[in-house]
Design a protein around this motif. Structure first.
Motif, PDB file in Angstrom:
ATOM      1  N   ARG A   1     -18.584  49.686  54.028  1.00 23.35           N
ATOM      2  CA  ARG A   1     -19.743  49.463  53.169  1.00 23.35           C
ATOM      3  C   ARG A   1     -20.644  50.700  53.244  1.00 23.35           C
ATOM      4  NH1 ARG A   1     -22.898  43.803  53.472  1.00 23.35           N
ATOM      5  NH2 ARG A   1     -23.796  44.788  51.598  1.00 23.35           N
ATOM      6  N   GLY A   2     -21.319  50.958  52.155  1.00 21.39           N
ATOM      7  CA  GLY A   2     -22.329  52.009  52.165  1.00 21.39           C
ATOM      8  C   GLY A   2     -21.827  53.419  51.941  1.00 21.39           C
ATOM      9  N   THR A   3     -20.624  53.564  51.411  1.00 18.99           N
ATOM     10  CA  THR A   3     -20.105  54.914  51.156  1.00 18.99           C
ATOM     11  C   THR A   3     -19.802  55.161  49.679  1.00 18.99           C
ATOM     12  OG1 THR A   3     -17.866  54.165  51.705  1.00 18.99           O
ATOM     13  CG2 THR A   3     -19.132  55.202  53.472  1.00 18.99           C
ATOM     14  N   HIS A   4     -19.803  54.107  48.869  1.00 19.27           N
ATOM     15  CA  HIS A   4     -19.552  54.287  47.441  1.00 19.27           C
ATOM     16  C   HIS A   4     -20.783  54.922  46.793  1.00 19.27           C
ATOM     17  CE1 HIS A   4     -18.577  53.430  43.262  1.00 19.27           C
ATOM     18  NE2 HIS A   4     -17.367  53.058  43.639  1.00 19.27           N
ATOM     19  N   PHE A   5     -20.563  55.908  45.929  1.00 18.21           N
ATOM     20  CA  PHE A   5     -21.677  56.657  45.357  1.00 18.21           C
ATOM     21  C   PHE A   5     -22.582  55.807  44.470  1.00 18.21           C
ATOM     22  CE2 PHE A   5     -18.877  60.416  46.223  1.00 18.21           C
ATOM     23  CZ  PHE A   5     -19.744  61.034  47.110  1.00 18.21           C
ATOM     24  N   ASP A   6     -22.074  54.691  43.975  1.00 15.56           N
ATOM     25  CA  ASP A   6     -22.903  53.815  43.151  1.00 15.56           C
ATOM     26  C   ASP A   6     -23.623  52.747  43.967  1.00 15.56           C
ATOM     27  OD1 ASP A   6     -22.290  55.085  40.740  1.00 15.56           O
ATOM     28  OD2 ASP A   6     -20.439  53.939  40.501  1.00 15.56           O
ATOM     29  N   ASP A   7     -23.391  52.731  45.260  1.00 13.24           N
ATOM     30  CA  ASP A   7     -24.030  51.740  46.129  1.00 13.24           C
ATOM     31  C   ASP A   7     -25.253  52.369  46.789  1.00 13.24           C
ATOM     32  OD1 ASP A   7     -24.674  49.591  47.683  1.00 13.24           O
ATOM     33  OD2 ASP A   7     -22.944  49.736  49.019  1.00 13.24           O
ATOM     34  N   ILE A   8     -26.310  52.508  46.026  1.00 14.25           N
ATOM     35  CA  ILE A   8     -27.513  53.185  46.517  1.00 14.25           C
ATOM     36  C   ILE A   8     -28.095  52.449  47.718  1.00 14.25           C
ATOM     37  CG2 ILE A   8     -29.807  54.020  45.937  1.00 14.25           C
ATOM     38  CD1 ILE A   8     -27.494  55.424  44.478  1.00 14.25           C
ATOM     39  N   MET A   9     -28.183  51.128  47.613  1.00 16.48           N
ATOM     40  CA  MET A   9     -28.773  50.351  48.707  1.00 16.48           C
ATOM     41  C   MET A   9     -27.896  50.423  49.957  1.00 16.48           C
ATOM     42  SD  MET A   9     -31.288  49.650  46.938  1.00 16.48           S
ATOM     43  CE  MET A   9     -31.816  49.328  45.267  1.00 16.48           C
ATOM     44  N   GLY A  10     -26.593  50.375  49.751  1.00 15.74           N
ATOM     45  CA  GLY A  10     -25.675  50.473  50.885  1.00 15.74           C
ATOM     46  C   GLY A  10     -25.749  51.822  51.572  1.00 15.74           C
ATOM     47  N   MET A  11     -25.929  52.885  50.790  1.00 12.65           N
ATOM     48  CA  MET A  11     -26.025  54.218  51.376  1.00 12.65           C
ATOM     49  C   MET A  11     -27.318  54.392  52.166  1.00 12.65           C
ATOM     50  SD  MET A  11     -24.213  56.977  48.822  1.00 12.65           S
ATOM     51  CE  MET A  11     -25.117  56.597  47.338  1.00 12.65           C
ATOM     52  N   ARG A  12     -28.337  53.595  51.820  1.00 14.73           N
ATOM     53  CA  ARG A  12     -29.554  53.620  52.635  1.00 14.73           C
ATOM     54  C   ARG A  12     -29.331  52.902  53.959  1.00 14.73           C
ATOM     55  NH1 ARG A  12     -34.007  51.682  48.146  1.00 14.73           N
ATOM     56  NH2 ARG A  12     -34.067  53.615  46.900  1.00 14.73           N
ATOM     57  N   MET A  13     -28.507  51.861  53.916  1.00 12.95           N
ATOM     58  CA  MET A  13     -28.291  51.047  55.106  1.00 12.95           C
ATOM     59  C   MET A  13     -27.346  51.705  56.097  1.00 12.95           C
ATOM     60  SD  MET A  13     -28.964  48.283  56.744  1.00 12.95           S
ATOM     61  CE  MET A  13     -28.251  47.581  58.227  1.00 12.95           C
ATOM     62  N   ARG A  14     -26.362  52.436  55.614  1.00 12.39           N
ATOM     63  CA  ARG A  14     -25.348  52.967  56.519  1.00 12.39           C
ATOM     64  C   ARG A  14     -25.929  53.851  57.621  1.00 12.39           C
ATOM     65  NH1 ARG A  14     -20.639  56.955  56.572  1.00 12.39           N
ATOM     66  NH2 ARG A  14     -19.313  55.932  58.116  1.00 12.39           N
TER      67      ARG A  14
END
Length: 216
Positions: free
Chosen positions: A79-92
């Motif tokens: 989770r949190g590595t897909h470029f369209d997952d802005i919220m996930g990239m904040r969480m990772r």
């Protein structure tokens, strides 16, 4: 007889020492969890009730096994590595900041011990009655009749105390492949085809409207 008394005294002392050590370890874990949660609170709030404006879901009182599993998913990159997952990239990066052994378990225990919340619904247009039929057909086997989650079913998430806007976003993330498409995400791989059965926005809103009745 004296030997027996000595053995009994030694055993009693050992039990006391072990109990004291165990209590100290639990107290240290609790203190560590509280310290770690301060970072979580910046987004999720002091009571972990979530914050829609920055995409932080309600997490208070969720099962410790689920919280640990999701932190590990973020840490592994499932989770949190897909470029369209802005919220996930904040969480990772937040999950990656749990660097010490036992940090994941400590902060998960802290959040799990917090009083659960029932987030106020914000989605409109959902038909809970129609959603019940869809939920029974697609979701109930894994998530349970009360949508409380099931660790034994590939860690099926608890849904009944989640924010409806968060559920809406995650359904669409599964449908688009933002979640559930990575080879190592076994649970997500099972979830994605289920979400693809929700063929339009109305079906998604209906089933979420029903889930929100379960949380309350």
């Amino acid at each position: 007889m004296a030997l027996n008394r000595n053995c009994a005294a030694t055993l009693a002392l050992a039990v006391f020492v072990c109990s004291f050590a165990g209590g100290s370890a639990r107290a240290a874990e609790s203190e560590r969890g509280a310290d770690l949660f301060r970072l979580c609170a910046v987004c999720h709030g002091e009571n972990a009730a979530g914050n829609e404006s920055i995409g932080a879901p309600a997490i208070a009182g969720m099962p410790v096994w689920y919280l640990e599993a999701q932190l590990k998913q973020f840490r592994s990159g499932n989770r949190g590595t897909h470029f369209d997952d802005i919220m996930g990239m904040r969480m990772r990066p937040m999950a990656l900041s749990l660097m010490r052994e036992g940090d994941v378990e400590a902060v998960a225990a802290q959040v799990a011990a917090m009083p659960p919340v029932n987030p106020t619904p914000v989605l409109t247009g959902g038909d809970a009655a129609a959603g019940k039929a869809t939920f029974t057909r697609i979701c109930i086997t894994c998530h349970g009749p009360e949508a409380a989650g099931n660790q034994a079913m590939m860690g099926a998430a608890p849904l009944n105390r989640s924010s409806d806007w968060y559920l809406f976003r995650q359904v669409n993330n599964f449908k688009s492949g933002i979640r559930g498409a990575r080879p190592g995400d076994q649970g997500g791989a099972l979830m994605r085809p289920m979400m693809l059965q929700l063929t339009d926005e109305q079906m998604i809103k209906d089933v979420i409207a029903y889930i929100m009745t379960l949380g309350n």
